[in-house]
Write a protein that holds these residues in place. Structure first.
Motif, mmCIF file in Angstrom:
data_model
loop_
_atom_site.group_PDB
_atom_site.id
_atom_site.type_symbol
_atom_site.label_atom_id
_atom_site.label_comp_id
_atom_site.label_asym_id
_atom_site.label_seq_id
_atom_site.Cartn_x
_atom_site.Cartn_y
_atom_site.Cartn_z
ATOM 1 N N LEU A 199 30.346 62.966 6.306
ATOM 2 C CA LEU A 199 31.701 63.492 6.451
ATOM 3 C C LEU A 199 31.710 64.743 7.327
ATOM 4 O O LEU A 199 32.627 64.952 8.136
ATOM 5 N N ARG A 200 30.680 65.572 7.161
ATOM 6 C CA ARG A 200 30.592 66.780 7.986
ATOM 7 C C ARG A 200 30.410 66.411 9.457
ATOM 8 O O ARG A 200 31.028 67.003 10.346
ATOM 9 N N LEU A 201 29.555 65.423 9.714
ATOM 10 C CA LEU A 201 29.349 64.966 11.089
ATOM 11 C C LEU A 201 30.616 64.351 11.661
ATOM 12 O O LEU A 201 30.952 64.556 12.835
ATOM 13 N N ALA A 202 31.340 63.618 10.813
ATOM 14 C CA ALA A 202 32.596 63.015 11.264
ATOM 15 C C ALA A 202 33.594 64.095 11.657
ATOM 16 O O ALA A 202 34.302 63.972 12.664
ATOM 17 N N ARG A 203 33.665 65.168 10.857
ATOM 18 C CA ARG A 203 34.577 66.273 11.191
ATOM 19 C C ARG A 203 34.173 66.937 12.505
ATOM 20 O O ARG A 203 35.025 67.252 13.354
ATOM 21 N N TRP A 204 32.886 67.148 12.689
ATOM 22 C CA TRP A 204 32.407 67.800 13.912
ATOM 23 C C TRP A 204 32.703 66.938 15.141
ATOM 24 O O TRP A 204 33.196 67.432 16.151
ATOM 25 N N LEU A 205 32.395 65.641 15.047
ATOM 26 C CA LEU A 205 32.625 64.756 16.185
ATOM 27 C C LEU A 205 34.117 64.624 16.490
ATOM 28 O O LEU A 205 34.519 64.580 17.656
ATOM 29 N N SER A 206 34.931 64.549 15.455
ATOM 30 C CA SER A 206 36.373 64.436 15.662
ATOM 31 C C SER A 206 36.906 65.653 16.400
ATOM 32 O O SER A 206 37.703 65.530 17.342
ATOM 33 N N THR A 207 36.469 66.838 15.984
ATOM 34 C CA THR A 207 36.925 68.054 16.647
ATOM 35 C C THR A 207 36.375 68.146 18.061
ATOM 36 O O THR A 207 37.078 68.593 18.979
ATOM 37 N N PHE A 208 35.130 67.726 18.251
ATOM 38 C CA PHE A 208 34.536 67.763 19.594
ATOM 39 C C PHE A 208 35.345 66.914 20.561
ATOM 40 O O PHE A 208 35.669 67.352 21.680
ATOM 41 N N ILE A 209 35.702 65.718 20.145
ATOM 42 C CA ILE A 209 36.474 64.822 21.019
ATOM 43 C C ILE A 209 37.855 65.405 21.298
ATOM 44 O O ILE A 209 38.322 65.421 22.444
ATOM 45 N N ALA A 210 38.513 65.894 20.236
ATOM 46 C CA ALA A 210 39.846 66.463 20.412
ATOM 47 C C ALA A 210 39.802 67.704 21.298
ATOM 48 O O ALA A 210 40.683 67.910 22.144
ATOM 49 N N ALA A 211 38.792 68.551 21.106
ATOM 50 C CA ALA A 211 38.675 69.764 21.909
ATOM 51 C C ALA A 211 38.404 69.427 23.368
ATOM 52 O O ALA A 211 38.930 70.078 24.280
#
Length: 505
Positions: A140-152
């Motif tokens: 879940l932590r990795l999912a949050r990081w990747l989601s923010t990376f893509i959005a950013a």
């Protein structure tokens, strides 16, 4: 000041704006509202103050497009354009939260059961067998990081896609029909935003590592007084070192600072521009003591205006320049000049801080809040006055009090002192005035100036082909900060941390 004029993202009023929306869409609305307010409110306030100033001076606009109302409408309409900061905020927050929600839902759905060789096995057993090498929380932590990376990544690209004439040069080249101009586009419009994200990510990571180290050493009884002092002075050190870089750049490479920031420092410093010009030419070898280079007129004009002998401004006859020139008419005493600087700067700052703080106090007036407003305004004014006084006194210390005793008084040594050492001395001293402020203010000030200090180390314009590096740095840093808000929200410090928690949580 900008945020104080609008609803806080954590306030009931701001939260009520999204009550009719699905829960996952509410952060998008809060982010857009916050981005719009922070980008338009300062411009509206500046326009209002300029309009009032012109009315007081009975200046009538000659052109209709320069009137107050059309200008106000341009500002308000400009804030809703696609490639502007409010849309960027909404895309960043909305993209990260929506992607995270989708990814989390998939993980929860698939983590209940996993098909393995035609048999259904609970994931918990697999995790137990692998000794929690891959845990659900880490996924879940990795999912949050990747989601923010893509959005950013994509939200910053949205800002970068807007072209600006300030980042376009036209280069002439020969053609069969004559000489033509070819536009070359540069990158760097979003550099300040990227450096802000990097600073916050570094603060999060270093703060977390230091907190873990402190916990281990306290538990083992090995935490020392030196480490405690380092923790106490960390924010002050960040501010002092950042200010040293900023003030050095302001003297020698002012183009590395944002134009508005450069202008504000110039107003606060109240220095004669001819003195700055002489210091720069001394640094870069255009003015040399004992050698006629045709530069005596630079400071001789100052000497005439401040009723000083013209010889004081001649680098051939005055080695070094007397400190009276630096004092700009205050007198010979360096200490008197420093006290004069402190008093003038205190009054200038107090006349600015007090009205603004009083406006905030009027929202919920009371005798106690009025007293706190006076104390806060006086403390901040004393901080700024001390900052400016230490800067100028540091220059005098290197030029007349300490520098000649250590380095000597020969012509090469005087050239060396006035060629950079005296400015460096002022830069090192001035930032420690932050110790006058409270611990909370020191933290905010340190995090505020750090990105601006980093900006002095990088060009404000660079080749467009290298823009991908900046985008990666921004996306990586933003992903770190957003992930920390979800995992350890208290680690994102200061007002920015509170705002981010109010938007995301």
């Amino acid at each position: 000041m900008t945020m104080s004029m609008t609803a806080s993202p954590t306030s009931p009023r701001s939260r009520s704006l999204g009550q009719g929306l699905p829960l996952v869409l509410r952060p998008v609305l809060r982010a857009y509202f916050l981005g719009y307010a922070s980008s338009t409110a300062p411009r509206v306030l500046t326009l209002l103050l300029l309009h009032l100033s012109r009315r007081r001076k009975n200046i009538i606009d000659e052109k209709p497009e320069d009137c107050f109302l059309p200008s106000l409408l341009r500002i308000l309409r400009g804030g809703v354009e696609l490639q502007r900061f409010p849309t960027f905020c909404a895309a960043l927050v909305g993209g990260s939260t929506l992607l995270e929600a989708h990814t989390t839902a998939e993980i929860v759905r698939t983590s209940r059961y996993v098909s393995f060789k035609n048999s259904t096995v609970k994931v918990g057993y697999l995790l137990h067998i692998s000794q929690y090498i891959i845990t659900k929380s880490n996924i879940l932590r990795l999912a949050r990081w990747l989601s923010t990376f893509i959005a950013a990544w994509y939200s910053l690209r949205l800002l970068q896609s807007k072209k600006s004439e300030a980042f376009i040069d036209h280069v002439s080249y020969a053609t069969p029909n004559g000489v033509a101009l070819r536009p070359i586009q540069f990158a760097g419009r979003t550099m300040d935003l990227t450096l802000f994200a990097i600073t916050r990510a570094v603060d999060v990571l270093v703060g977390e590592l230091w907190a873990q180290r402190r916990a281990r050493r306290v538990a083992s009884g090995r935490w020392t007084k030196f480490e405690e002092l380092a923790s106490t002075l960390s924010d002050s050190s960040i501010f002092a070192s950042s200010c040293a870089l900023i003030m050095w750049a302001w003297i020698y490479t002012p183009d590395r600072l944002p134009r508005s920031y450069n202008k504000w420092i110039k107003s606060a410093a109240a220095v004669d521009q001819r003195l700055l010009l002489a210091l720069r030419r001394m640094r870069f070898g255009e003015i040399k003591y004992g050698l006629e280079t045709g530069q005596a007129h630079v400071l001789q004009g100052m000497c005439k205006d401040y009723n000083l002998p013209l010889d004081y401004g001649d680098p051939v006859k005055s080695i070094p320049y007397p400190c009276e020139v630096v004092h700009m008419g205050v007198g010979k005493s360096c200490e008197k000049h420093a006290l004069s600087r402190w008093g003038n700067s205190f009054l200038w700052a107090f006349s600015t801080y007090l009205p603004l703080n009083l406006i905030l106090t009027l929202r919920n007036p009371s005798k106690k809040r009025f007293k706190q407003t006076l104390e806060s305004s006086a403390r901040s004014s004393a901080f700024l006055g001390t900052f400016i006084a230490l800067y100028y006194y540091g220059i005098c210390l290197a030029r007349t009090r300490i520098g000649p005793r250590i380095l000597g008084t020969s012509t090469p040594r005087c050239q060396q002192i006035d060629g950079g050492i005296c400015i460096g001395s002022g830069c090192v001293l001035c930032g420690w005035s932050v110790l006058i402020e409270t611990a909370g203010r020191r933290k905010e000030l340190g995090l505020f100036v750090a990105p601006r200090a980093l900006a002095t180390l990088f060009p404000r314009r660079y080749l467009l082909e290298n823009q991908c590096r900046e985008t990666i740095a921004f996306a990586f840093s933003t992903a770190v900060v957003f992930t920390c808000v979800g995992e350890r929200p208290e680690r994102v410090r200061g007002l920015f941390g509170k705002l981010l928690r109010g938007v995301l949580v």
